[in-house]
Design a protein around this motif. Sequence first.
Motif, PDB file in Angstrom:
ATOM      1  N   SER A  99     -14.734 -21.180  11.251  1.00 35.42           N
ATOM      2  CA  SER A  99     -14.260 -22.402  12.083  1.00 35.42           C
ATOM      3  C   SER A  99     -13.160 -22.237  12.851  1.00 35.42           C
ATOM      4  CB  SER A  99     -13.563 -23.395  11.028  1.00 35.42           C
ATOM      5  OG  SER A  99     -13.308 -24.718  11.624  1.00 35.42           O
ATOM      6  N   ASP A 101     -11.123 -20.875  16.238  1.00 38.75           N
ATOM      7  CA  ASP A 101     -11.226 -21.195  17.688  1.00 38.75           C
ATOM      8  C   ASP A 101     -10.077 -20.756  18.443  1.00 38.75           C
ATOM      9  OD1 ASP A 101     -10.984 -22.775  20.190  1.00 38.75           O
ATOM     10  OD2 ASP A 101     -12.823 -23.704  19.384  1.00 38.75           O
ATOM     11  N   ASP A 102     -10.514 -20.178  19.638  1.00 32.92           N
ATOM     12  CA  ASP A 102      -9.359 -19.824  20.623  1.00 32.92           C
ATOM     13  C   ASP A 102      -9.768 -20.284  22.025  1.00 32.92           C
ATOM     14  OD1 ASP A 102      -7.518 -18.842  22.320  1.00 32.92           O
ATOM     15  OD2 ASP A 102      -7.845 -16.637  21.283  1.00 32.92           O
ATOM     16  N   ILE A 107     -11.421 -16.770  23.808  1.00 32.02           N
ATOM     17  CA  ILE A 107     -12.640 -17.737  23.728  1.00 32.02           C
ATOM     18  C   ILE A 107     -13.832 -17.174  23.134  1.00 32.02           C
ATOM     19  CG2 ILE A 107     -13.302 -17.994  26.132  1.00 32.02           C
ATOM     20  CD1 ILE A 107     -13.072 -21.138  25.634  1.00 32.02           C
ATOM     21  N   ASN A 111     -14.741 -17.607  19.556  1.00 31.14           N
ATOM     22  CA  ASN A 111     -15.510 -18.516  19.281  1.00 31.14           C
ATOM     23  C   ASN A 111     -17.188 -17.982  18.774  1.00 31.14           C
ATOM     24  OD1 ASN A 111     -13.213 -19.858  20.003  1.00 31.14           O
ATOM     25  ND2 ASN A 111     -14.328 -21.449  21.364  1.00 31.14           N
ATOM     26  N   THR A 112     -17.329 -17.130  19.541  1.00 30.26           N
ATOM     27  CA  THR A 112     -18.850 -16.551  19.603  1.00 30.26           C
ATOM     28  C   THR A 112     -18.666 -15.315  18.731  1.00 30.26           C
ATOM     29  OG1 THR A 112     -19.195 -17.321  21.621  1.00 30.26           O
ATOM     30  CG2 THR A 112     -20.707 -16.004  20.813  1.00 30.26           C
ATOM     31  N   CYS A 136     -21.610 -22.511  10.583  1.00 34.81           N
ATOM     32  CA  CYS A 136     -20.485 -22.406  11.729  1.00 34.81           C
ATOM     33  C   CYS A 136     -20.149 -23.649  12.181  1.00 34.81           C
ATOM     34  CB  CYS A 136     -21.581 -21.586  12.505  1.00 34.81           C
ATOM     35  SG  CYS A 136     -22.306 -20.053  11.823  1.00 34.81           S
ATOM     36  N   ALA A 138     -19.715 -25.217  15.268  1.00 34.96           N
ATOM     37  CA  ALA A 138     -19.921 -25.130  16.726  1.00 34.96           C
ATOM     38  C   ALA A 138     -19.380 -26.188  17.265  1.00 34.96           C
ATOM     39  CB  ALA A 138     -21.534 -25.067  17.077  1.00 34.96           C
ATOM     40  N   SER A 139     -20.302 -27.170  18.111  1.00 35.57           N
ATOM     41  CA  SER A 139     -19.597 -28.271  19.002  1.00 35.57           C
ATOM     42  C   SER A 139     -20.871 -28.923  19.453  1.00 35.57           C
ATOM     43  CB  SER A 139     -18.687 -27.780  19.965  1.00 35.57           C
ATOM     44  OG  SER A 139     -18.292 -28.930  20.840  1.00 35.57           O
ATOM     45  N   TYR A 152     -16.079 -22.530  27.369  1.00 37.01           N
ATOM     46  CA  TYR A 152     -16.035 -23.122  25.882  1.00 37.01           C
ATOM     47  C   TYR A 152     -17.334 -23.524  26.005  1.00 37.01           C
ATOM     48  CZ  TYR A 152     -15.133 -26.215  22.003  1.00 37.01           C
ATOM     49  OH  TYR A 152     -15.236 -26.767  20.886  1.00 37.01           O
ATOM     50  N   SER A 155     -19.440 -20.572  24.870  1.00 36.78           N
ATOM     51  CA  SER A 155     -19.323 -19.946  23.763  1.00 36.78           C
ATOM     52  C   SER A 155     -19.833 -20.694  22.595  1.00 36.78           C
ATOM     53  CB  SER A 155     -17.634 -19.913  23.704  1.00 36.78           C
ATOM     54  OG  SER A 155     -17.222 -21.132  23.313  1.00 36.78           O
ATOM     55  N   LYS A 156     -19.831 -21.960  22.869  1.00 34.46           N
ATOM     56  CA  LYS A 156     -20.521 -22.873  21.542  1.00 34.46           C
ATOM     57  C   LYS A 156     -22.100 -22.904  21.713  1.00 34.46           C
ATOM     58  CE  LYS A 156     -16.759 -23.988  19.707  1.00 34.46           C
ATOM     59  NZ  LYS A 156     -16.657 -23.434  18.092  1.00 34.46           N
TER      60      LYS A 156
END
Length: 296
Positions: A99, A101-102, A107, A111-112, A136, A138-139, A152, A155-156
């Motif tokens: 979880s 996040d930067d 990023i 995130n990845t 994971c 994600a978003s 962002y 990365s998601k």
Amino acid sequence: MTFSDSGVKYFEGKVAVVTGGSRGIGKAVIDELIEKGARVVIGDILESLGNEVANAYNEKAGTKVAAFIRTDVSKYSDNKALFQFAETEFGGVDIAILSADDLEEGIFNVNTIGVIKGSKVALMHMAKRGGGSIVCIASTAGLYTVFDTSAYNASKHAVVGYVRSCSIMPAVCNVRVNAVCPSWVATDLLVGFTSSSTVDPLVEAMNAFPFVAMSDVVKGVFTFLYEESRNAEALMILSDGLQWNVPAPLPACFFSEECVNVQKRYFENAIPYSKKQLAEALERYNAEQQSFLDLS
Ligand SMILES: NC(=O)c1ccc[n+]([C@@H]2O[C@H](COP(=O)([O-])OP(=O)(O)OC[C@H]3O[C@@H](n4cnc5c(N)ncnc54)[C@H](O)[C@@H]3O)[C@@H](O)[C@H]2O)c1
């Protein structure tokens, strides 16, 4: 078992690692994991907050149910130390919630790459234990590009692509890898957006967009922990509830007889091949862990 079965210690004897667990979504998931009997190791760069959070869980439980170790998920060495620490503290790892996040320069690394490195190390520990579940965070930005938060979004999208590529993992080592994809959730993360510029149209859009409840995000994570047939899937957490995201269908030419045969053969061969690769990787990993323990 469903999310609403409160009070049931469904995760008694289970050990979870939660990256980015000092606050926000990670912390909300830990609340529920501990409530349901799991023991949890938090890996985060926020050291004093992480220690404070772990101590509070232990004090409330009257026994050791949580531990913290400073972890920068972008580094393999930190991921290895995190999962090894969970093994030393609580005997093994069954669940990993990734979880962290930067939003700034890290990023992609956080995130990845952090998710990929975390998953690979988690796989080693879970394979030893006979299986496990990786979720994971994600978003919806990993599925759609509603706003032009380009790096962002990228990365998601990469996290969702990674998760969807883990389809053979249950057959290889009984580990499931899934993604929860929330829309906006009120956490400290959004301070990064709002403090950047008061005239940024994204801030206005974000404030006007319907947020999702943290309880629904937690419910999404636990859907994957409870539903053991779920793998390589993405669950959206939206303001009107939880919704599965099904990938776009393959192009028609992928269904030609030739393509179908190649894909069938690939999966038949990929499973034994990956089992062998994993066994070799585990041997190297265990030897490395042993020399690390000998030195420490
Ligand atoms: N809040 C939202 O609107 C929203 C929406 C969709 C997805 N998400 C995702 O949910 C996850 C959790 O976000 P959140 O909203 O709880 O944010 P948050 O900022 O509250 O939590 C993120 C945590 O990650 C930690 N972190 C940052 N860099 C790290 C690193 N290098 N190594 C280890 N830990 C690190 C932070 O210290 C923090 O504790 C993230 O992956 C985020 O992208 C959030």
